[in-house]
Design a protein around this motif. Structure first.
Motif, PDB file in Angstrom:
ATOM      1  N   GLY A 107      27.316  81.379  26.351  1.00 48.05           N
ATOM      2  CA  GLY A 107      28.121  80.194  26.576  1.00 48.05           C
ATOM      3  C   GLY A 107      27.577  79.328  27.675  1.00 48.05           C
ATOM      4  N   ARG A 108      27.760  78.085  27.488  1.00 48.18           N
ATOM      5  CA  ARG A 108      27.391  77.151  28.519  1.00 48.18           C
ATOM      6  C   ARG A 108      28.577  76.995  29.442  1.00 48.18           C
ATOM      7  N   SER A 109      28.336  76.401  30.540  1.00 44.73           N
ATOM      8  CA  SER A 109      29.417  76.270  31.488  1.00 44.73           C
ATOM      9  C   SER A 109      30.375  75.183  31.067  1.00 44.73           C
TER      10      SER A 109
ATOM     11  N   ILE B 204      14.606  65.229  27.549  1.00 42.73           N
ATOM     12  CA  ILE B 204      15.060  66.352  28.374  1.00 42.73           C
ATOM     13  C   ILE B 204      15.828  67.348  27.523  1.00 42.73           C
ATOM     14  N   ASP B 205      16.233  68.393  28.158  1.00 44.98           N
ATOM     15  CA  ASP B 205      17.162  69.383  27.619  1.00 44.98           C
ATOM     16  C   ASP B 205      16.619  70.161  26.411  1.00 44.98           C
ATOM     17  N   PHE B 206      15.784  71.086  26.719  1.00 45.72           N
ATOM     18  CA  PHE B 206      15.266  71.986  25.692  1.00 45.72           C
ATOM     19  C   PHE B 206      16.108  73.266  25.620  1.00 45.72           C
TER      20      PHE B 206
ATOM     21  N   PRO C  11      31.839  72.899  27.450  1.00 41.27           N
ATOM     22  CA  PRO C  11      32.014  73.183  26.038  1.00 41.27           C
ATOM     23  C   PRO C  11      31.043  72.491  25.112  1.00 41.27           C
ATOM     24  N   ARG C  12      29.813  72.447  25.452  1.00 37.29           N
ATOM     25  CA  ARG C  12      28.890  72.070  24.400  1.00 37.29           C
ATOM     26  C   ARG C  12      28.546  73.333  23.670  1.00 37.29           C
ATOM     27  N   ALA C  13      28.793  73.322  22.410  1.00 33.04           N
ATOM     28  CA  ALA C  13      28.522  74.529  21.667  1.00 33.04           C
ATOM     29  C   ALA C  13      27.041  74.653  21.449  1.00 33.04           C
ATOM     30  N   ARG C  14      26.608  75.826  21.492  1.00 36.05           N
ATOM     31  CA  ARG C  14      25.190  76.023  21.290  1.00 36.05           C
ATOM     32  C   ARG C  14      24.975  76.798  20.008  1.00 36.05           C
ATOM     33  N   THR C  15      24.409  77.900  20.093  1.00 34.67           N
ATOM     34  CA  THR C  15      23.981  78.514  18.864  1.00 34.67           C
ATOM     35  C   THR C  15      24.699  79.811  18.576  1.00 34.67           C
TER      36      THR C  15
ATOM     37  N   GLY D 158      25.809  68.629  32.619  1.00 36.94           N
ATOM     38  CA  GLY D 158      25.857  68.888  31.190  1.00 36.94           C
ATOM     39  C   GLY D 158      26.692  70.118  30.953  1.00 36.94           C
ATOM     40  N   SER D 159      26.650  70.591  29.757  1.00 39.20           N
ATOM     41  CA  SER D 159      27.458  71.759  29.439  1.00 39.20           C
ATOM     42  C   SER D 159      26.881  73.027  30.051  1.00 39.20           C
ATOM     43  N   MET D 160      25.635  72.956  30.453  1.00 35.79           N
ATOM     44  CA  MET D 160      25.032  74.145  31.051  1.00 35.79           C
ATOM     45  C   MET D 160      25.258  74.217  32.554  1.00 35.79           C
ATOM     46  N   GLY D 161      25.491  73.102  33.155  1.00 34.20           N
ATOM     47  CA  GLY D 161      25.681  73.105  34.602  1.00 34.20           C
ATOM     48  C   GLY D 161      25.351  71.755  35.179  1.00 34.20           C
TER      49      GLY D 161
ATOM     50  N   GLY E 203      16.840  55.928  34.638  1.00 31.95           N
ATOM     51  CA  GLY E 203      18.144  55.827  33.980  1.00 31.95           C
ATOM     52  C   GLY E 203      18.152  56.494  32.621  1.00 31.95           C
ATOM     53  N   GLN E 204      19.273  56.369  31.990  1.00 32.86           N
ATOM     54  CA  GLN E 204      19.429  57.012  30.683  1.00 32.86           C
ATOM     55  C   GLN E 204      19.332  55.980  29.574  1.00 32.86           C
ATOM     56  N   MET E 205      18.819  56.412  28.481  1.00 30.87           N
ATOM     57  CA  MET E 205      18.763  55.547  27.314  1.00 30.87           C
ATOM     58  C   MET E 205      20.177  55.082  26.942  1.00 30.87           C
TER      59      MET E 205
ATOM     60  N   PHE F 126      12.889  70.154  37.520  1.00 29.08           N
ATOM     61  CA  PHE F 126      12.226  69.253  36.583  1.00 29.08           C
ATOM     62  C   PHE F 126      11.673  68.028  37.298  1.00 29.08           C
ATOM     63  N   GLU F 127      10.680  67.499  36.701  1.00 34.28           N
ATOM     64  CA  GLU F 127      10.206  66.175  37.081  1.00 34.28           C
ATOM     65  C   GLU F 127      11.438  65.261  37.140  1.00 34.28           C
ATOM     66  N   TYR F 128      11.556  64.499  38.186  1.00 35.35           N
ATOM     67  CA  TYR F 128      12.714  63.620  38.331  1.00 35.35           C
ATOM     68  C   TYR F 128      12.467  62.324  37.573  1.00 35.35           C
ATOM     69  N   VAL F 129      13.303  62.070  36.628  1.00 34.37           N
ATOM     70  CA  VAL F 129      13.138  60.857  35.817  1.00 34.37           C
ATOM     71  C   VAL F 129      14.105  59.822  36.363  1.00 34.37           C
ATOM     72  N   ASN F 130      13.578  58.786  36.908  1.00 29.15           N
ATOM     73  CA  ASN F 130      14.439  57.912  37.711  1.00 29.15           C
ATOM     74  C   ASN F 130      14.684  56.535  37.134  1.00 29.15           C
TER      75      ASN F 130
ATOM     76  N   CYS G 232      16.985  69.199  39.793  1.00 30.20           N
ATOM     77  CA  CYS G 232      17.177  70.649  39.710  1.00 30.20           C
ATOM     78  C   CYS G 232      18.380  70.960  38.819  1.00 30.20           C
ATOM     79  N   LYS G 233      18.073  71.546  37.695  1.00 32.19           N
ATOM     80  CA  LYS G 233      19.144  71.927  36.764  1.00 32.19           C
ATOM     81  C   LYS G 233      19.638  73.303  37.186  1.00 32.19           C
ATOM     82  N   ILE G 234      20.907  73.377  37.463  1.00 35.89           N
ATOM     83  CA  ILE G 234      21.471  74.631  37.969  1.00 35.89           C
ATOM     84  C   ILE G 234      22.364  75.228  36.891  1.00 35.89           C
TER      85      ILE G 234
HETATM   86  N1  ATP Z   1      14.713  65.389  34.946  1.00 38.24           N
HETATM   87  C1  ATP Z   1      15.822  64.689  35.149  1.00 38.24           C
HETATM   88  N2  ATP Z   1      15.790  63.570  35.888  1.00 38.24           N
HETATM   89  C2  ATP Z   1      16.921  62.863  36.108  1.00 38.24           C
HETATM   90  N3  ATP Z   1      18.127  63.198  35.616  1.00 38.24           N
HETATM   91  C3  ATP Z   1      18.207  64.299  34.866  1.00 38.24           C
HETATM   92  C4  ATP Z   1      17.070  65.101  34.595  1.00 38.24           C
HETATM   93  N4  ATP Z   1      17.438  66.136  33.822  1.00 38.24           N
HETATM   94  C5  ATP Z   1      18.752  65.988  33.611  1.00 38.24           C
HETATM   95  N5  ATP Z   1      19.223  64.890  34.234  1.00 38.24           N
HETATM   96  C6  ATP Z   1      20.607  64.414  34.211  1.00 38.24           C
HETATM   97  O1  ATP Z   1      21.467  65.526  34.064  1.00 38.24           O
HETATM   98  C7  ATP Z   1      22.206  65.424  32.849  1.00 38.24           C
HETATM   99  C8  ATP Z   1      22.377  66.806  32.242  1.00 38.24           C
HETATM  100  O2  ATP Z   1      21.100  67.371  31.971  1.00 38.24           O
HETATM  101  P1  ATP Z   1      20.832  68.281  30.704  1.00 38.24           P
HETATM  102  O3  ATP Z   1      21.091  67.493  29.464  1.00 38.24           O
HETATM  103  O4  ATP Z   1      19.496  68.896  30.814  1.00 38.24           O
HETATM  104  O5  ATP Z   1      21.961  69.366  30.917  1.00 38.24           O
HETATM  105  P2  ATP Z   1      22.684  70.217  29.841  1.00 38.24           P
HETATM  106  O6  ATP Z   1      23.671  71.046  30.563  1.00 38.24           O
HETATM  107  O7  ATP Z   1      21.694  70.924  29.005  1.00 38.24           O
HETATM  108  O8  ATP Z   1      23.403  69.063  29.012  1.00 38.24           O
HETATM  109  P3  ATP Z   1      23.971  69.156  27.549  1.00 38.24           P
HETATM  110  O9  ATP Z   1      25.376  69.570  27.686  1.00 38.24           O
HETATM  111  O10 ATP Z   1      23.834  67.759  26.988  1.00 38.24           O
HETATM  112  O11 ATP Z   1      23.141  70.128  26.835  1.00 38.24           O
HETATM  113  C9  ATP Z   1      21.418  64.467  31.998  1.00 38.24           C
HETATM  114  O12 ATP Z   1      22.220  63.783  31.082  1.00 38.24           O
HETATM  115  C10 ATP Z   1      20.823  63.524  33.019  1.00 38.24           C
HETATM  116  O13 ATP Z   1      21.750  62.540  33.370  1.00 38.24           O
END
Ligand code: ATP
Length: 906
Positions: free
Chosen positions: A488-490, A190-192, A492-496, A47-50, A133-135, A127-131, A66-68
């Motif tokens: 800034g996020r890593s 996801i993504d708070f 270009p998703r703009a945040r706040t 995502g834009s954060m990493g 797929g994506q909506m 994070f809990e691994y959500v396996n 693991c969101k890095i």
């Molecule tokens: N818990 C999870 N289980 C499985 N996949 C995940 C999980 N969390 C995130 N992902 C995958 O990683 C991607 C990026 O996660 P996330 O949206 O939290 O990152 P972000 O950097 O905040 O993204 P954005 O730019 O949309 O804000 C998600 O679209 C999803 O595909």
């Protein structure tokens, strides 16, 4: 499990640290947490954060996502030091807040945080691994959902949002991409990263989120309370679910802005009137007139087939009375509330206030006053208190009260009375769960929602009681200090932006009442999860008619009642009226087509004629049948390579085995074959996955493979990969053609569409960078105040750092791409831009947006990277094509996938 306390210390990066002040030379491969070490595996998302990587516990088979998040922003040479520091600080505050908020949430439809660690250079959120797929992929595969299916998802979204709102939390970035599907077929939000606390009588001023899903008041840079922007986004999500497209779209960004602010929605004629009505109540441009969550949850469409509104899973609570638990104050960190002593003082002051005491008295009165249940509720045998509560404030608010959540919240002593109280409850509840957790055997882990909590359809009919509301005033304004318009996020998703979210006190009404708790689905059955339901409808290849063939066959998993009839057209019409109203004909002229207006429409033939009928719709079965028929083939199959395949095994993996980490496949494949008859297919997949995972030290297979391999160098078994359950979400076409023939077709189409590609094991990795004539990009005049508020737009980009949130001096805005489809934005009353510049070009601003400077990242948002995999469908001698987005704009990706599928004509 205890979450690492990121605010109390930093885990040194140790061996992985670098001498650079901001960037380690190499990311770590293990994450130490209080609960043990986690080994990082392949990248499963970005995502834009990493990046988001799979991680496995060193001493067990447990897997997490693991969101890095890199700490600090990338210096692009354009930012001053002060800008950078502000950006870094804001990003830090936000990330800390994300970790703090998510670590407290305990809801079956919200992705739970297992742990979080901050090192010198990164945040690691486990994070809990959500396996499942994506909506997004689900919708790509299905085009649109039946209302019944959409209702199931919508109830879960509503449940999660209501839970958040009643805990003073607003998500602010609800969009289709932030909804994942669990192995049970339930959603997980996801993504708070943009979430924040709100005060019922306060105002937030940070304007953030994804443009497509953003409420009009955000585009107008108006302060807002919080929940109402989630309701709007939810309305967009619901529209996408049932229509397969976004309700507001335009090639021209100013025109898109205008459309959102105008709020005129086209409803396809296949939508039920109830569904239309609900969406129309959510997509009301005036936030005061917009439906509250309460109204949404009790809307006839939402409750159809159910016994009542969705359960919000709030735990039972009692009003707070002194003395309070000092342990809780100690743990209320990450929110900039101040010291435990100061938190204690503030909470005591609040609960001793007249407003709170009035709320409590009202609560007690309502609790003690029995009210007759409604007819339907009588039948369910709910408790009297429940009816009284539900019927009193709840009904009043829903039916006759003001419709904004802003006016409803703030009078309930138990829920969302103030952020401080909400966090107190959440922390206390978390500590209680942890105490249970550490108790012997029966204790449930707080992160394991799926086992801990019954899903909606499985819950018993007796509701958990929540509190009634009391009509008193909560004037306590909440402040969230420290957040500056940077961070800034890593990508270009703009945040706040803004002196973020320091709510202003406003006058308010009353809070919505509690909802009935667990409920039983009446008509829709228990739905053991999308992933477990397979249609038996399928046709053999010889039965395919020309008509069938003209439509890409779809491998789908759907409910037994899944519609197979002709799909209806739902293209976005670009009427003259639109053009006139938008006043942007030139922006839409030219050869470029709207990128996703027909994205989810049925494919169109070469001549442009729309086809009807799904053609062959097959089921993808696994389990015994697959095992029987695939056992010999499995030996030859390469292990799955995609994240989705990977995810299949997330919860099936056993402890890691010693000795993994060398050459993979051969040994493990042989081993798989040797055990084919004795082991379940799941076990075999699990072992293959283990072997594969053990050989992915840091980066993904993909990244290793991107060095480029031509298909000539791939052996036959590498040309396609098997698809099991995961294919349900992203296999969108199948064919009886041979794998080489499909590969040749894909090569042809990719060349035709000017997509760069590299052949990799099982498919292709692709990159598309549309060319844009900058001369055609409009640059509306800027007002003198243009630098005061910012909207920025951008798509997702991988591996880059982008600080969007800064309050440095105005700089040359970046050029918005005309096809800048992701359109995240941010806007601040107080901020000016210090976004790292790339591809600078003319600026543009929405017409009438007198104080807004629109920005976009041309390069970042327009470059699309994705993978195409050719997958084997077990049993059917069919092959499917599976897409996976790597980077780039969501809607651009969808459009591209759709186009490729059309051109492939499998
Ligand atoms: N818990 C999870 N289980 C499985 N996949 C995940 C999980 N969390 C995130 N992902 C995958 O990683 C991607 C990026 O996660 P996330 O949206 O939290 O990152 P972000 O950097 O905040 O993204 P954005 O730019 O949309 O804000 C998600 O679209 C999803 O595909």
């Amino acid at each position: 499990m205890p979450t690492a306390d990121p605010s109390r210390g930093v885990v040194p990066d140790g061996a992985h640290s670098s001498s650079s002040a901001t960037k380690p030379s190499r990311s770590r491969t293990t994450i130490p947490t209080p609960s043990g070490k986690w080994i990082l595996g392949k990248t499963i998302g970005a995502g834009s954060m990493g990046k988001v990587k799979l991680a496995r516990k060193e001493d067990g088979g447990e897997q997490v996502a693991c969101k890095i998040i890199p700490r600090g922003s990338t210096d692009d040479g354009h930012q001053s030091r002060a800008d950078r520091e502000r950006a870094d600080h804001s990003k830090e505050v936000r990330t800390q807040r994300e970790a703090a908020i998510v670590s407290l949430l305990n809801h079956p439809y919200i992705c739970g945080l297992r742990d979080s660690v901050r090192t010198n250079y990164h945040w690691y959120m486990l994070f809990e691994y959500v396996n499942g797929g994506q909506m997004l992929d689900y919708i790509i595969s299905h085009g649109k959902l039946k209302e019944k299916q959409a209702r199931k998802f919508s109830r879960q979204i509503a449940s999660a949002l209501d839970y958040c709102h009643r805990n003073s939390i607003v998500h602010r970035d609800l969009k289709i991409e932030n909804i994942l599907i669990s192995k049970n077929g339930d959603i997980k939000i996801i993504d708070f990263g943009l979430s924040n606390l709100f005060a019922p009588r306060g105002h937030l001023k940070t304007f953030c989120g994804s443009l497509y899903f953003a409420a009009p008041e955000l585009l107008q840079a108006r302060a807002y309370t919080g929940p109402e922007v989630d309701v709007w986004s939810f309305g967009i999500v619901l529209y996408v679910l049932v229509c397969g497209k976004v309700p507001f779209d335009d090639q021209s960004m100013p025109a898109l802005h205008a459309k959102i602010k105008k709020g005129v929605v086209d409803y396809p004629n296949w939508l039920s009137s109830e569904c239309k009505h609900l969406i129309s109540r959510m997509l009301v441009t005036d936030p005061k007139q917009r439906a509250s969550m309460q109204e949404v949850m009790t809307h006839p469409w939402m409750v159809k087939g159910f016994n009542g509104p969705p359960d919000n899973f709030l735990p039972p609570r009692e009003p707070l009375v002194a003395p309070l638990d000092p342990e809780v104050f100690q743990a209320m960190h990450g929110f900039n509330f101040g010291s435990p002593e100061s938190i204690q003082a503030q909470i005591l002051k609040t609960i001793e206030s007249d407003e709170y005491q009035r709320a409590v008295r009202m609560y007690q009165r309502e609790k003690d006053t029995p009210q007759p249940p409604k007819e339907g509720e009588k039948k369910r045998g709910f408790g009297l208190d429940f009816y009284k509560r539900r019927n009193s404030q709840h009904s009043r608010d829903t039916l006759t009260g003001p419709s904004t959540e802003a006016l409803q919240l703030g009078n309930d002593p138990l829920n969302a009375f103030s952020p401080l109280l909400s966090i107190y409850y959440l922390v206390k509840e978390k500590q209680d769960r942890e105490r249970v957790d550490t108790a012997p055997p029966t204790a449930a882990r707080d992160h394991d929602h799926e086992t801990e909590r019954p899903r909606e359809k499985e819950t018993a009919p007796m509701p958990e009681l929540a509190a009634p509301r009391a009509a008193v005033t909560n004037s306590a304004a909440y402040e969230m200090p420290g957040e500056k318009p940077t961070g800034g996020r890593s990508r270009p998703r703009a945040r706040t932006h803004g002196e973020d979210d320091a709510p202003e006190t406003i006058k308010g009404g009353h809070l919505a009442p509690p909802e009935p708790k667990p409920e039983k689905e009446k008509k829709e059955g228990t739905v053991p999860g999308l992933l477990r339901r397979f249609s038996t409808r399928k046709r053999r290849e010889p039965e395919r008619t020309e008509r069938d063939r003209s439509h890409p066959p779809v491998v789908q998993v759907h409910s037994p009642s899944h519609e197979l009839g002709p799909r209806k057209s739902y293209s976005i019409r670009r009427s003259r009226r639109d053009q006139d109203e938008d006043g942007e004909p030139s922006a839409r002229s030219g050869s470029s087509q709207p990128q996703h207006r027909e994205l989810l429409s049925p494919p169109v033939s070469a001549g442009g004629a729309r086809r009807s009928g799904l053609g062959r719709s097959t089921s993808v079965n696994s389990g015994a049948d697959v095992r029987r028929n695939q056992s010999s083939r499995l030996a030859k199959d390469p292990p799955p390579t995609s994240g989705s395949e990977q995810s299949m095994n997330a919860e099936q993996q056993g402890p890691p085995r010693p000795g993994h980490g060398h050459s993979r496949s051969v040994t493990m494949r042989a081993k798989s074959l040797g055990h084919a008859r004795r082991e379940s297919i799941q076990q075999r997949r699990q072992r293959r996955e283990e072997a594969r995972e053990a050989n992915v030290p840091e980066e993904t297979d993909l990244e290793n493979e991107q060095s480029g391999r031509s298909s000539e160098k791939l052996d036959d078994s590498e040309l396609a990969k098997p698809v099991f359950l995961k294919g349900l979400f992203s296999v969108s076409t199948t064919s009886g053609k041979s794998v080489p023939a499909i590969r040749a077709d894909i090569r042809r189409v990719l060349k035709q569409l000017n997509v760069d590609y590299t052949e990799i094991k099982g498919g292709f990795t692709c990159r598309h960078a549309p060319s844009i004539d900058l001369n055609k990009v409009q640059d509306p005049p800027m007002s003198p105040s243009a630098n005061r508020r910012r909207f920025s737009f951008g798509g997702l980009r991988r591996g880059e750092d982008d600080s969007r949130e800064s309050d440095g001096p105005p700089k040359t805005p970046r050029t918005p791409g005309r096809s800048d489809r992701d359109r995240s934005y941010s806007n601040s009353e107080t901020s000016v831009d210090s976004i790292p510049r790339r591809n600078n070009g003319p600026s543009r601003r929405a017409p009438g947006e007198t104080s807004t400077q629109v920005q976009s990242d041309l390069g970042g948002s327009m470059v699309l990277e994705f993978e195409i995999f050719i997958v084997k469908v077990p049993l059917l001698t069919l092959h499917g094509v599976q897409f996976k987005r790597l980077t780039g704009n969501t809607w651009q990706y969808k459009s591209m996938a759709d186009q490729i599928l059309r051109e492939l004509r499998l």
